[in-house]
Design a protein around this motif. Sequence first.
Motif, PDB file in Angstrom:
ATOM      1  N   ARG A 372       0.937  -1.199   0.018  1.00 32.98           N
ATOM      2  CA  ARG A 372      -0.091   0.023   0.044  1.00 32.98           C
ATOM      3  C   ARG A 372       0.907   1.110   0.167  1.00 32.98           C
ATOM      4  O   ARG A 372       1.782   1.223   0.675  1.00 32.98           O
ATOM      5  CB  ARG A 372      -0.845   0.013   1.230  1.00 32.98           C
ATOM      6  CG  ARG A 372      -1.838  -1.158   1.498  1.00 32.98           C
ATOM      7  CD  ARG A 372      -2.640  -1.210   2.507  1.00 32.98           C
ATOM      8  NE  ARG A 372      -3.337   0.376   2.951  1.00 32.98           N
ATOM      9  CZ  ARG A 372      -4.269   0.338   3.820  1.00 32.98           C
ATOM     10  NH1 ARG A 372      -4.451  -0.592   4.778  1.00 32.98           N
ATOM     11  NH2 ARG A 372      -4.746   1.600   4.052  1.00 32.98           N
ATOM     12  N   GLU A 374       0.574   3.759   1.729  1.00 36.56           N
ATOM     13  CA  GLU A 374       0.931   4.176   3.153  1.00 36.56           C
ATOM     14  C   GLU A 374       2.075   3.523   3.742  1.00 36.56           C
ATOM     15  O   GLU A 374       2.929   3.977   4.315  1.00 36.56           O
ATOM     16  CB  GLU A 374      -0.287   3.996   3.925  1.00 36.56           C
ATOM     17  CG  GLU A 374      -1.731   4.960   3.460  1.00 36.56           C
ATOM     18  CD  GLU A 374      -2.431   3.964   2.710  1.00 36.56           C
ATOM     19  OE1 GLU A 374      -3.610   4.281   2.740  1.00 36.56           O
ATOM     20  OE2 GLU A 374      -2.093   3.049   2.171  1.00 36.56           O
ATOM     21  N   PHE A 390       2.525   2.813  11.000  1.00 35.37           N
ATOM     22  CA  PHE A 390       1.156   2.811  10.124  1.00 35.37           C
ATOM     23  C   PHE A 390       0.063   2.720  11.187  1.00 35.37           C
ATOM     24  O   PHE A 390      -0.099   1.426  11.596  1.00 35.37           O
ATOM     25  CB  PHE A 390       1.288   1.915   8.896  1.00 35.37           C
ATOM     26  CG  PHE A 390      -0.248   1.952   8.248  1.00 35.37           C
ATOM     27  CD1 PHE A 390      -0.794   3.027   7.737  1.00 35.37           C
ATOM     28  CD2 PHE A 390      -0.489   0.511   8.213  1.00 35.37           C
ATOM     29  CE1 PHE A 390      -1.875   2.872   7.156  1.00 35.37           C
ATOM     30  CE2 PHE A 390      -1.767   0.596   7.222  1.00 35.37           C
ATOM     31  CZ  PHE A 390      -2.376   1.764   6.966  1.00 35.37           C
ATOM     32  N   GLU A 392      -2.982   4.462  11.291  1.00 37.95           N
ATOM     33  CA  GLU A 392      -4.690   5.246  10.796  1.00 37.95           C
ATOM     34  C   GLU A 392      -5.282   5.331  11.971  1.00 37.95           C
ATOM     35  O   GLU A 392      -5.016   6.277  12.797  1.00 37.95           O
ATOM     36  CB  GLU A 392      -5.171   3.774   9.896  1.00 37.95           C
ATOM     37  CG  GLU A 392      -5.974   4.272   8.917  1.00 37.95           C
ATOM     38  CD  GLU A 392      -6.580   3.286   8.013  1.00 37.95           C
ATOM     39  OE1 GLU A 392      -6.953   3.579   6.774  1.00 37.95           O
ATOM     40  OE2 GLU A 392      -6.222   2.055   8.302  1.00 37.95           O
ATOM     41  N   ASP A 512      -2.792   8.679   8.488  1.00 41.58           N
ATOM     42  CA  ASP A 512      -2.317   7.172   8.561  1.00 41.58           C
ATOM     43  C   ASP A 512      -1.024   6.910   9.327  1.00 41.58           C
ATOM     44  O   ASP A 512      -0.934   5.671   9.639  1.00 41.58           O
ATOM     45  CB  ASP A 512      -1.982   7.197   6.872  1.00 41.58           C
ATOM     46  CG  ASP A 512      -3.216   7.236   5.849  1.00 41.58           C
ATOM     47  OD1 ASP A 512      -4.385   6.468   6.248  1.00 41.58           O
ATOM     48  OD2 ASP A 512      -3.194   8.002   5.227  1.00 41.58           O
ATOM     49  N   GLU A 526      -0.939  12.203   7.024  1.00 42.14           N
ATOM     50  CA  GLU A 526      -2.155  11.483   6.054  1.00 42.14           C
ATOM     51  C   GLU A 526      -1.361  11.747   4.993  1.00 42.14           C
ATOM     52  O   GLU A 526      -0.737  12.343   4.297  1.00 42.14           O
ATOM     53  CB  GLU A 526      -3.418  12.779   6.301  1.00 42.14           C
ATOM     54  CG  GLU A 526      -4.304  12.079   5.368  1.00 42.14           C
ATOM     55  CD  GLU A 526      -4.897  10.784   5.694  1.00 42.14           C
ATOM     56  OE1 GLU A 526      -5.485  10.051   4.909  1.00 42.14           O
ATOM     57  OE2 GLU A 526      -4.908  10.607   7.058  1.00 42.14           O
ATOM     58  N   GLN A 538     -11.053  14.232   7.225  1.00 35.74           N
ATOM     59  CA  GLN A 538      -9.522  14.225   7.396  1.00 35.74           C
ATOM     60  C   GLN A 538      -8.973  15.607   7.683  1.00 35.74           C
ATOM     61  O   GLN A 538      -7.856  15.818   8.500  1.00 35.74           O
ATOM     62  CB  GLN A 538      -8.855  13.478   6.277  1.00 35.74           C
ATOM     63  CG  GLN A 538      -9.147  12.098   6.188  1.00 35.74           C
ATOM     64  CD  GLN A 538      -8.880  11.424   4.774  1.00 35.74           C
ATOM     65  OE1 GLN A 538      -8.634  12.172   3.834  1.00 35.74           O
ATOM     66  NE2 GLN A 538      -8.782  10.102   4.988  1.00 35.74           N
TER      67      GLN A 538
END
Length: 562
Positions: A372, A374, A390, A392, A512, A526, A538
Amino acid sequence: MAETPATTELLPADYYLQNFEQMLASVAERYLDIFPAEQQGALQCYRSLPDKSKMLLVRLLSRKGEWFRLDKLHYAEIGDIATALLPLLSAGLLQQMLPPLDVWFGAMTLPELKSLLHDINEPLLRHWRSKQQLWQLLQAAPELPTQLPQWQQQQGLVWLQLNCQPLLDLLLLLYFGNRYQDLSQFVLSDLGLQRFEGYPLTREGRTYQSSIELKTALSLAALADNWEQTTQQKEPIVLADWLAQLPAPQDNPLLERRRQKLLLKLGREAERQQQLALAMSLYQQCHGWDAAERLCRCLEKVNPPQALAVLTSLAQQTQNETQQQIVARIFTRLSKQRTITDNSQVLPTFQQVAPYKPIEISLVLLPNTERRVELLTQDYFLEQGFDAWFSENSVLCGLFGLAFWDIIFAPVAGVFDNPYQRAPRDMYQPDFVARRQTLITQRMAQLASGDKHILQQHFVCKQGLVNDWVNWQVFTEPLFKRCITTFSTEFLLALFQRILRDPQHYRSGHPDLLLFTTDGKPQFVEVKGPSDKLADHQIHWLHFLADFYSAKVCYVSWKHTK
């Protein structure tokens, strides 16, 4: 969760019967006195069965659908299925009967269909190449279903139909209290894959108080299931038919909330069908913010001055920035219609959402289809010397869940139905805080003194227990320790106050990545891949976090390789 030998080999052979009996005993202890007569009778029949017959019935109740081919039933721990079946037929819990054509057809294999239809003298059925094509041919010949008994006799098949599905529906409703848990939940717990918090389940705290309420609950659950199926299959919706099935307003808060949830969905459908008068009538029967918003949008089209009156009330009820933005946008549109002549006298309690543009950074990374964006961004920051996680939604939610764990699972009447709940029933309802206000006020005062011991205590003592706010796989001990030693009391108090305003809304939209610089300062990032944009909620989170720590949005583009 599908049951497989791999997941059940450590359990007793009759584990599913034990689980069913556990559910039945718990429900009977709290609700037996108000069971509808039909389910009372089915329960008495069940209790009179021999164990093998009980096992077979529970096996069938655990499978999908209500029709079964006898030749497909094989359970080693039950043994002779025919012997176990006889008491079920005698008690009327099962019956031997031919199924509808679509059920029969779906259960037949291609070789069976070819063998069966080979000698049938029907020109329409001579040329088909797939099961789907054959089904279309059968549907085009209305007289063919009348041949089903003859076909069944040729095959020698025995079909069974469940006659006690309503009993299982009632038990599941009363035990789990929702539509997404079923008997497989017992397996997860028995295998140790999920462990839950302990809380009392008392008859005094039961959800329903009469058999009429039980019937209404089952009716609303069936309507909700039918609505979901109808909308998924995009079938035509005749609103009058649906409204005719809805019960009258309910005194039971839970039932009324479920009824209004359906009213809201019917109102949205009325809007789509351009039946605005009906939509507004339905919205006016609901008490939630969402219904008032939809009513305001309808009035905007037909009666702007009245829309302004509803908007004023709506503005006073906003719990988050997204709702404030909605009010502001409707207000702007009404202003352009010249509905509003003196802005200073309108919406006196209205709070505008301050415009905010987050700090932006850009990265160019090598694309990797197996990871991903992220995680690729996390890798980049790790290479730059950051302690990068990570996380989130797991960090901020996890801190909240640990700080208020004992309060979330406090023994409030009517919020716990079974031992397998991730949160109380009212966790995301407007009255969650009000019903626990004293406990919450005391906890906030404890935290304001700088005492973070309660978070550490819950992290250790509750490790691995299921909580809708705590993701143990992400919120691990190293990450927790970094957070608890770094985040200030001021930040934690503001974070918890924010979430408590609207737990449902504020549980998502968090950045994230959580980074820690070499000197220990936290940063929130983010991540947005190519063509991805920031959502409003967000932006609101970045704005909130920026008052305490660095909070940025990182736009990632891909490095082109030859």
